[in-house]
Each structure stands twice: as C-alpha cells, then as structure tokens.
Design an enzyme around this catalytic site. Structure first.
Site, short mmCIF file in Angstrom:
data_model
loop_
_atom_site.label_atom_id
_atom_site.label_comp_id
_atom_site.label_asym_id
_atom_site.label_seq_id
_atom_site.Cartn_x
_atom_site.Cartn_y
_atom_site.Cartn_z
N HIS A 1 0.85 -1.18 0.00
CA HIS A 1 0.00 0.00 0.00
C HIS A 1 0.89 1.24 0.00
CE1 HIS A 1 -3.10 2.74 1.29
NE2 HIS A 1 -3.98 1.78 1.42
N HIS B 1 -1.56 4.51 11.51
CA HIS B 1 -0.33 5.31 11.50
C HIS B 1 -0.46 6.56 12.34
CE1 HIS B 1 -1.23 8.48 8.19
NE2 HIS B 1 -2.36 7.97 8.57
N GLU C 1 -4.05 15.92 9.25
CA GLU C 1 -4.90 15.44 8.16
C GLU C 1 -6.36 15.80 8.40
OE1 GLU C 1 -4.35 11.26 7.92
OE2 GLU C 1 -2.17 11.37 7.84
N HIS D 1 -7.48 14.29 11.93
CA HIS D 1 -6.46 13.52 12.65
C HIS D 1 -5.24 14.41 12.73
CE1 HIS D 1 -9.09 10.34 10.72
NE2 HIS D 1 -9.31 10.24 12.01
N HIS E 1 -4.30 6.96 14.18
CA HIS E 1 -5.62 6.71 13.60
C HIS E 1 -5.50 5.58 12.59
CE1 HIS E 1 -3.60 9.81 11.22
NE2 HIS E 1 -4.23 9.34 10.17
#
Ligand SMILES: [Fe+2]
Length: 450
Positions: free
Chosen positions: A303, A346, A352, A376, A382
């Site tokens: 990812h 992470h 964010e 976040h 989160h």
C-alpha cells in the site's frame, strides 16, 4: 508554374482556445483572451494608449523576482484604484484566521463531524464557517479549513482575499464565481482555485450549496513532482481550465469586502469592479474536474503512502514538506495480493483533515458521511475502525472495484486548531474515538496465529 501550397489540404481547427466553451486548457499556461476584438495589445504590455480607452494594469501573484513570476496583465474600464476607497472594518464572525487558538478548546484529539445542516440564509461571505486554522496568516504560512453554506447570491457585492488563495471543493449545489478574469461555474466533483487578490462575486446557480474550502496562506498550489511516475496519470495539466475574459459595465452602488491579515474591511464604490475586457498572463483562477484524476496505486502487493493520490501541493520552505497537500481518494480498483488493503494504522507529523464528497470511504464504512469532515491532528494515531479492520483482514482478495467514493484530504505540516464553532456548535460526533474501542487484542503468544 505556380505551386499549390500543400497546406491547402489540411483542415484547421477553429477553436484555438480549447474544447470546453468558456475555458482555456492547461495548468499555469500563459493565456491570452479578449472579450472585445482588438482589446488585447499585441507584442507589448503597456502601450501609450490602450484600445477602447482601457487602462492597463498588472496583477502580481508572486514577487516580481520570483522564478517564474506569476502575473497577469489586465485591460480594464477603470483601474483598480477606482474600486478601492476608504475602508471600514466589518465583522464576519464565522470566518476565522490563524493564529486562532482558543484556550477553552482541546485540539488534541481525533475528531469527526456530521455535515453542517442548512439553516440561515447565507452568502459566500457570511456562510464561510471556519473549522480549523494552522500557522499564521500574518506571515503567509499555514491554512484554514472552512465549510461553506450558501443560499443567496452576492448582489452588487464583491470580495477579495489578500491573505490567501482559496481551494473550493463543492459537495452540494452549484455556484458561479464571476471574477475579474472571467466566469467559473462549479459543481460537486469539481474544484476551483481562486487566487489571492482576485476580485469576484459568488452567485447561487442551484442551491442550497455546501462545500469545503482550504484557505492557503502560503505559496500557491502547484502540480506535484511526478518523479518515477513520469509524464502521465494523476492530474494532467490539460484538464485544468482557466476562464476566458468576461466583463460588465454596470454603474450601480456596490461594495467590495477585503480579507486582509485576518480582518475584514469594506469599501463602497459606484460600479462593478468586474471590468476587465482583456487579459493575458499565468496568474488566473481555474477549475478542475476530479473525474479526470487518474489514480496510480499498488498493482501487486502492499500500500503506497497517500501522497500517491496528490492532486495539488502548496510548498513550504522545506522541500518535500508541504504547507498543504490536496489529496483525492476516488473510485479505483483494489488488486493487491496478500495485503491489508485499507489505509494502515499510522501517526503522521502532518495534520490530516478529510472531507467526504460522496459515497463511502474504505477505512470507515460508517460515520464518515457525505458532507462530513474528520481531523487527525499532528502525531495522533488513527486508522481503520473495527468493521473495516475485520472486513479487510478476512476478505477474499479478488480484484475489487472501490466504487461510489470520493473523499479528499487537506494535509498540512502545521497542527490544526479547532475553532470554538467546530468544537461547540458544529455537529461533532462525540463518540468518534469509540470506533477503535472494540478492536481486539489477538496476540496470545501462539506462533502462527492470525
Ligand atoms: Fe492518516
């Protein structure tokens, strides 16, 4: 014997300004456009006398010595000094600027909001509800995030922000930005950039209107460096559209509101300031249809970081560390093998802020709804909620289309502070933090357990 030029067999295009009526294609191009024939001086910027008795005037969006400079030459009915008289301070209580740190508000946390409900009648100016601020508007660093609720057109009322460029992300309704440099019509799935200093009014084409705004105090948004991705995919330059010139010659009592160092000021004038008959340059408003965004991702396993989905980035002084990244999570295929496919857990030095335009986001099957927003903040952990974790951990990994989804992120290197409105008046989901409560401890020391 006379030669017939071979070019006589060529059929020539008759739309030199592109294929979308009213707009010119390309990101950061040096455009030229005139609403009356011959209004644009050729071969020079500042002739002794401009055609039609127009005034020549330059709008500089970067320092004169910036490389490359971004500026636009306008040819207008009146110079802008005629659209700027004495100013009176006014209050727009919903629109805040950084620094705006409220001692009664805890910004440290993971937060999520339901959509702001439509209620009172609002114009673009009164309907701008600030949710977070970051950095410092006085030093041209950082950003603010807003949700707009707009039901009414601005009438004989104009605005510009000296503080910022605005990235507008509509979620509901259609708006028209009538600007000095032309008209941008905007609907959900599109975004618009309104540059610092540009005068405009906002009209409701189809209401009520709701959407998100990232107010960028810093350097302008640009396309991200493509690196090994190469010349194609992501946001392609040709899909950005700048408007053609449009002007009005209306002599009616009007107001211009200016946002300047976080304060609002109003001046009264006797005519419309949207009087630019022709212009050329590379400092322009523009729009982009996010349905044209070509996502790139994992095609075997694992990812990539979310930066793979960057549409636009506004640099800070530190290379690779953006003042703001605008990141798009849209429909795409998921094909990675033996991979936990949603965004992983992470913590991030960047802050964010996400918004949902439509559909369902893959890390949060419930609760993050269209029109809603989540935050976040810097270095707060989160990731997927329990349903997303269990679903993705146990799913049969066949090729799957992630459909009906469009969310975005305003990501900034600076911590975001909640406004009192965001903390106390907006529909905050008090139980958001509980979405991770039911995640189970699976470890018991047994090798091979999954
Ligand atoms: Fe994140």
């Amino acid at each position: 014997m006379k030669d017939t030029p071979q070019t006589s067999s060529l059929t020539q295009a008759d739309t030199p300004v592109g294929t979308t009526p009213g707009y010119m294609p390309g990101f950061g191009n040096d455009f030229e456009t005139e609403a009356l024939p011959g209004a644009l001086p050729q071969g020079m910027n500042s002739p002794q006398k401009c055609n039609y008795g127009l005034y020549g005037e330059q709008l500089s969006g970067t320092a004169f010595t910036a490389d490359p400079p971004e500026r636009t030459w306008t040819y207008r009915i009146r110079p802008s000094v005629k659209h700027s008289h004495r100013y009176t301070r006014i209050d727009l209580p919903n629109w805040k600027s950084a620094p705006n740190v409220d001692p009664d508000v805890v910004s440290l946390g993971q937060y999520r909001w339901d959509p702001l409900p439509h209620g009172a009648e609002h114009t673009w100016l009164t309907g701008m509800h600030t949710m977070t601020t970051a950095g410092d508007v006085n030093t041209q660093i950082g950003m603010a995030s807003h949700i707009y609720l707009v039901t009414e057109s601005m009438v004989d009322e104009y605005f510009f922000s000296a503080d910022s460029e605005l990235l507008v992300v509509p979620q509901e309704g259609r708006l028209r930005f009538a600007t000095e440099l032309g008209i941008i019509d905007l609907e959900p799935k599109e975004i618009a950039i309104i540059p610092r200093g540009l005068v405009y009014r906002v009209e409701v084409l189809e209401g009520p209107c709701r959407g998100f705004v990232c107010e960028n105090y810093g350097q302008k948004f640009e396309l991200p460096g493509r690196g090994p991705i190469g010349a194609n995919c992501l946001a392609n330059p040709r899909d950005f559209k700048a408007p053609v010139a449009a002007f009005e010659d209306r002599e009616v009592p009007s107001t211009v509101t200016v946002k300047w160092c976080g304060q609002f000021h109003r001046t009264e004038i006797g005519q419309s300031p949207l009087d630019v008959v022709a212009w050329h340059g590379n400092y322009t408003p523009y729009k982009y249809d996010m349905r044209n965004y070509c996502p790139v991702g994992a095609i075997l396993f694992d990812h990539p970081d979310p930066s793979i989905f960057t549409v636009l980035t506004a640099p800070s002084g530190v290379p690779g560390t953006a003042n703001i990244d605008f990141v798009l999570f849209r429909e795409r295929w998921m094909v990675a093998e033996d991979t936990f496919r949603p965004p992983w857990y992470h913590k991030n030095i960047m802050s964010e802020l996400m918004g949902n335009i439509y559909g369902q986001y893959d890390a949060k099957p419930k609760g993050f709804v269209p029109g809603g927003m989540s935050l976040h903040n810097m270095m707060l952990p989160h990731g997927p909620d329990r349903n997303a974790f269990e679903g993705a951990s146990n799913a049969e990994l066949k090729a799957e289309k992630l459909d009906n989804t469009m969310s975005f992120m305003f990501e900034t290197r600076f911590p975001q502070h909640l406004t009192a409105f965001a903390a106390k008046e907006a529909p905050l989901q008090d139980d958001y933090i509980d979405c991770w409560t039911s995640l189970e401890k699976k470890f018991d020391g047994t090798p091979g357990r999954k």
